[in-house]
Design a protein around this motif. Structure first.
Motif, PDB file in Angstrom:
ATOM      1  N   LEU A 340       0.805  -1.210   0.000  1.00  0.00           N
ATOM      2  CA  LEU A 340       0.000   0.000   0.000  1.00  0.00           C
ATOM      3  C   LEU A 340       0.845   1.270   0.000  1.00  0.00           C
ATOM      4  CD1 LEU A 340      -2.758  -1.069   2.566  1.00  0.00           C
ATOM      5  CD2 LEU A 340      -2.901  -1.071   0.073  1.00  0.00           C
ATOM      6  N   GLY A 341       2.144   1.141   0.305  1.00  0.00           N
ATOM      7  CA  GLY A 341       3.015   2.302   0.332  1.00  0.00           C
ATOM      8  C   GLY A 341       2.656   3.284   1.424  1.00  0.00           C
ATOM      9  N   THR A 342       2.237   2.764   2.581  1.00  0.00           N
ATOM     10  CA  THR A 342       1.817   3.627   3.680  1.00  0.00           C
ATOM     11  C   THR A 342       2.028   2.906   5.006  1.00  0.00           C
ATOM     12  OG1 THR A 342      -0.037   4.922   4.573  1.00  0.00           O
ATOM     13  CG2 THR A 342      -0.565   2.805   3.608  1.00  0.00           C
ATOM     14  N   GLY A 343       2.112   3.672   6.074  1.00  0.00           N
ATOM     15  CA  GLY A 343       2.088   3.066   7.391  1.00  0.00           C
ATOM     16  C   GLY A 343       0.703   2.505   7.651  1.00  0.00           C
ATOM     17  N   ILE A 344       0.632   1.359   8.293  1.00  0.00           N
ATOM     18  CA  ILE A 344      -0.649   0.729   8.608  1.00  0.00           C
ATOM     19  C   ILE A 344      -0.668   0.351  10.076  1.00  0.00           C
ATOM     20  CG2 ILE A 344      -1.076  -0.135   6.281  1.00  0.00           C
ATOM     21  CD1 ILE A 344      -0.066  -2.892   7.247  1.00  0.00           C
ATOM     22  N   ALA A 345      -1.855   0.261  10.624  1.00  0.00           N
ATOM     23  CA  ALA A 345      -1.967  -0.076  12.042  1.00  0.00           C
ATOM     24  C   ALA A 345      -3.333  -0.671  12.317  1.00  0.00           C
ATOM     25  CB  ALA A 345      -1.757   1.168  12.906  1.00  0.00           C
ATOM     26  N   ILE A 346      -3.434  -1.291  13.471  1.00  0.00           N
ATOM     27  CA  ILE A 346      -4.721  -1.654  14.049  1.00  0.00           C
ATOM     28  C   ILE A 346      -4.901  -0.761  15.257  1.00  0.00           C
ATOM     29  CG2 ILE A 346      -6.034  -3.461  15.222  1.00  0.00           C
ATOM     30  CD1 ILE A 346      -4.654  -5.467  13.338  1.00  0.00           C
ATOM     31  N   VAL A 347      -6.057  -0.138  15.354  1.00  0.00           N
ATOM     32  CA  VAL A 347      -6.298   0.866  16.382  1.00  0.00           C
ATOM     33  C   VAL A 347      -7.599   0.562  17.106  1.00  0.00           C
ATOM     34  CG1 VAL A 347      -7.466   2.416  14.751  1.00  0.00           C
ATOM     35  CG2 VAL A 347      -6.434   3.358  16.825  1.00  0.00           C
ATOM     36  N   ARG A 348      -7.592   0.794  18.413  1.00  0.00           N
ATOM     37  CA  ARG A 348      -8.810   0.676  19.229  1.00  0.00           C
ATOM     38  C   ARG A 348      -9.249   2.095  19.604  1.00  0.00           C
ATOM     39  NH1 ARG A 348      -7.749  -2.492  24.438  1.00  0.00           N
ATOM     40  NH2 ARG A 348      -7.095  -4.016  22.870  1.00  0.00           N
ATOM     41  N   LEU A 349     -10.389   2.499  19.067  1.00  0.00           N
ATOM     42  CA  LEU A 349     -10.854   3.868  19.249  1.00  0.00           C
ATOM     43  C   LEU A 349     -11.640   4.026  20.537  1.00  0.00           C
ATOM     44  CD1 LEU A 349     -12.020   4.688  15.600  1.00  0.00           C
ATOM     45  CD2 LEU A 349      -9.802   5.140  16.685  1.00  0.00           C
ATOM     46  N   ASP A 350     -11.514   5.189  21.158  1.00  0.00           N
ATOM     47  CA  ASP A 350     -12.274   5.480  22.372  1.00  0.00           C
ATOM     48  C   ASP A 350     -13.758   5.659  22.063  1.00  0.00           C
ATOM     49  OD1 ASP A 350      -9.883   5.444  23.755  1.00  0.00           O
ATOM     50  OD2 ASP A 350      -9.632   7.631  23.708  1.00  0.00           O
ATOM     51  N   ASP A 351     -14.072   6.288  20.943  1.00  0.00           N
ATOM     52  CA  ASP A 351     -15.449   6.599  20.574  1.00  0.00           C
ATOM     53  C   ASP A 351     -16.022   5.484  19.708  1.00  0.00           C
ATOM     54  OD1 ASP A 351     -17.865   7.613  19.780  1.00  0.00           O
ATOM     55  OD2 ASP A 351     -17.053   9.384  18.760  1.00  0.00           O
ATOM     56  N   PRO A 352     -16.995   4.722  20.197  1.00  0.00           N
ATOM     57  CA  PRO A 352     -17.557   3.636  19.393  1.00  0.00           C
ATOM     58  C   PRO A 352     -18.355   4.120  18.189  1.00  0.00           C
ATOM     59  CG  PRO A 352     -18.801   3.905  21.421  1.00  0.00           C
ATOM     60  CD  PRO A 352     -17.609   4.792  21.532  1.00  0.00           C
ATOM     61  N   GLU A 353     -18.649   5.421  18.126  1.00  0.00           N
ATOM     62  CA  GLU A 353     -19.342   5.972  16.961  1.00  0.00           C
ATOM     63  C   GLU A 353     -18.369   6.307  15.832  1.00  0.00           C
ATOM     64  OE1 GLU A 353     -22.569   6.274  16.283  1.00  0.00           O
ATOM     65  OE2 GLU A 353     -22.954   5.207  18.153  1.00  0.00           O
ATOM     66  N   ALA A 354     -17.086   6.397  16.150  1.00  0.00           N
ATOM     67  CA  ALA A 354     -16.085   6.668  15.118  1.00  0.00           C
ATOM     68  C   ALA A 354     -15.874   5.399  14.299  1.00  0.00           C
ATOM     69  CB  ALA A 354     -14.784   7.128  15.750  1.00  0.00           C
ATOM     70  N   GLY A 355     -15.459   5.565  13.059  1.00  0.00           N
ATOM     71  CA  GLY A 355     -15.248   4.412  12.198  1.00  0.00           C
ATOM     72  C   GLY A 355     -14.531   4.814  10.937  1.00  0.00           C
ATOM     73  N   PRO A 356     -14.600   3.977   9.895  1.00  0.00           N
ATOM     74  CA  PRO A 356     -13.902   4.271   8.647  1.00  0.00           C
ATOM     75  C   PRO A 356     -14.195   5.675   8.126  1.00  0.00           C
ATOM     76  CG  PRO A 356     -14.769   2.048   8.604  1.00  0.00           C
ATOM     77  CD  PRO A 356     -15.304   2.685   9.853  1.00  0.00           C
ATOM     78  N   GLY A 357     -13.131   6.346   7.721  1.00  0.00           N
ATOM     79  CA  GLY A 357     -13.237   7.707   7.234  1.00  0.00           C
ATOM     80  C   GLY A 357     -12.894   8.756   8.269  1.00  0.00           C
ATOM     81  N   THR A 358     -12.858   8.375   9.543  1.00  0.00           N
ATOM     82  CA  THR A 358     -12.509   9.325  10.600  1.00  0.00           C
ATOM     83  C   THR A 358     -11.065   9.794  10.428  1.00  0.00           C
ATOM     84  OG1 THR A 358     -14.035   8.234  12.144  1.00  0.00           O
ATOM     85  CG2 THR A 358     -12.346   9.656  13.099  1.00  0.00           C
ATOM     86  N   GLN A 359     -10.870  11.099  10.473  1.00  0.00           N
ATOM     87  CA  GLN A 359      -9.532  11.676  10.334  1.00  0.00           C
ATOM     88  C   GLN A 359      -8.907  11.871  11.717  1.00  0.00           C
ATOM     89  OE1 GLN A 359      -8.241  12.177   7.126  1.00  0.00           O
ATOM     90  NE2 GLN A 359     -10.155  11.099   6.642  1.00  0.00           N
ATOM     91  N   LEU A 360      -7.686  11.386  11.882  1.00  0.00           N
ATOM     92  CA  LEU A 360      -6.993  11.437  13.160  1.00  0.00           C
ATOM     93  C   LEU A 360      -5.564  11.918  12.959  1.00  0.00           C
ATOM     94  CD1 LEU A 360      -8.098   7.944  14.564  1.00  0.00           C
ATOM     95  CD2 LEU A 360      -9.063  10.160  15.192  1.00  0.00           C
ATOM     96  N   GLU A 361      -4.866  12.097  14.082  1.00  0.00           N
ATOM     97  CA  GLU A 361      -3.429  12.309  14.056  1.00  0.00           C
ATOM     98  C   GLU A 361      -2.796  11.196  14.890  1.00  0.00           C
ATOM     99  OE1 GLU A 361      -5.253  15.101  15.792  1.00  0.00           O
ATOM    100  OE2 GLU A 361      -6.000  15.462  13.765  1.00  0.00           O
TER     101      GLU A 361
END
Length: 405
Positions: A340-361
């Protein structure tokens, strides 16, 4: 520190220097085929009380990654196989696991998770069914045998840890290797999550159409009494015509993150439910009673475990995710994806309403904070065509799928 296996002396190198003395007081049994890795200057860690190569000192990770993606590679793992057998073996497993055991036919495998009574995820692994009353459960790293034995007291079933060692042959040419290495050729029926017994150099060998790379592949199980060298050397000899070598966990880790395969104790643990981990599709609340069922009946069904892409770098593990300057979650696994030419990760989000498309730092290994985006798992090949043999190249799709076997 040096050890010997089959007369060969090798150096055990911990990945980190801290805590080394306490680590090495544990059992450090090496895989019987570890000698195949020694030329690559392997650095070892402990997995299920066994040594597992984590990285190689003189083999570039990206080179090995592309050989896995384009050809075939051999990986010696530390997974642990527990045998369950007896008249009530199926009933015992129904009590422990979250999805139907009765639905698993003889000769098939099934991905299964176990929960504590409060609904927290305890363990994941692959269940193999040899007969109506005979199973193996091949688990991730962690204590599970004692939990299973505690439940077994209520059933007419025997539980024991086998002295079996597991390796995997993974990549687009893996079935070519199998067809040539099996004395009688490819098993007549060997679909995704099937199991079979073949002969290699006259030695019986259990194999399964499974793996931890999300590539086309199979695993083999070296049981006590087997001539491990005769089997392992034959597999490596055949595979070398397809440029097969051995590969450490560092390489398979990148592929399993791309494939959305979670790592027990890291990407999920007893503090979260199967729903939060993205395992909702493998929880059957209608199948009857099982450990954790009552807690899960009233649990929040929203997923909090997702993929993350970060073109600017590789995310650091821990509480490194933020949104508008506020903490937003935890990075549980990360790697750089050459595909993919990018850093990848698995993340556990605090907000259960957040999901794909959410912009983070996210704070990265370069010490800088970079923009990142939440995405579905797996990161590509969302239909699972690659491990099922329907495709050997990643598929481009934006369909939001959170995969579970």
């Amino acid at each position: 520190m040096t050890r010997k296996t089959d007369g060969v002396e090798f150096v055990v190198k911990p990945v980190a220097s801290t805590g080394g003395a306490s680590e090495f007081r544990q059992s450090m049994t090496p895989h019987p085929l570890v000698y195949q890795e020694l030329a690559h200057d392997p650095h070892f860690g402990i997995y299920n009380g066994r040594l597992r190569s984590l990285s190689y000192g003189n083999a570039p990770m990206e080179d090995l990654y592309w050989r896995l993606r384009r050809q075939v590679m051999l990986s010696h793992t530390g997974e642990l196989a527990t045998e369950i057998r007896g008249p009530q073996a199926e009933a015992l497993l129904e009590r422990v696991f979250t999805r139907s055991i009765a639905a698993v036919r003889v000769g098939r495998c099934s991905y299964q998770i176990a929960c504590y009574d409060d609904g927290g995820v305890m363990m994941d692994g692959v269940l193999m069914r040899f007969a109506p009353d005979h199973f193996w459960y091949v688990q991730s790293d962690g204590e599970f045998h004692g939990w299973l034995r505690a439940h077994a007291g209520q059933f007419d079933a025997e539980v024991r840890v086998t002295d079996t060692w597991i390796s995997q042959v993974q990549g687009p040419r893996s079935m070519d290797v199998l067809a040539e290495v099996a004395d009688e050729g490819m098993p007549e029926r060997f679909r995704y999550f099937d199991m079979a017994t073949i002969q290699v150099n006259g030695q019986p060998l259990v194999i399964t159409r499974t793996g931890f790379t999300n590539e086309l592949g199979w695993e083999f199980y070296l049981e006590p009494g087997a001539d491990a060298e005769a089997i392992g050397d034959r597999i490596l000899e055949v595979g070398q015509q397809y440029e097969m070598g051995t590969t450490p966990a560092e390489v398979t880790n990148a592929r399993r993150i791309e494939g959305g395969l979670l790592f027990a104790g890291t990407d999920f643990d007893a503090t979260i439910t199967p729903f939060e981990a993205g395992f909702g599709r493998i929880v059957d609340l209608e199948k009857g009673d099982f450990a954790g069922r009552e807690a899960l009946r009233t649990a929040d069904r929203r997923c909090r475990t997702w993929g993350l892409t970060c073109p600017g770098g590789t995310a650091r593990h821990g509480l490194t995710v933020s949104q508008a300057g506020q903490p937003a979650g935890r990075v549980t696994s990360s790697a750089w994806s050459p595909t993919l030419g990018t850093g990848i990760a698995i993340v556990r989000l605090d907000d259960p309403e957040a999901g794909p498309g959410t912009q983070l730092e996210v704070l990265c290994t370069d010490g800088q904070t970079h923009a990142a985006e939440v995405c579905s798992l797996p990161l590509y090949d969302q239909a699972g065509d690659i491990p099922r043999g329907r495709a050997t190249e990643p598929l481009a799709t934006t369909e939001p799928v959170h995969a579970a076997i």
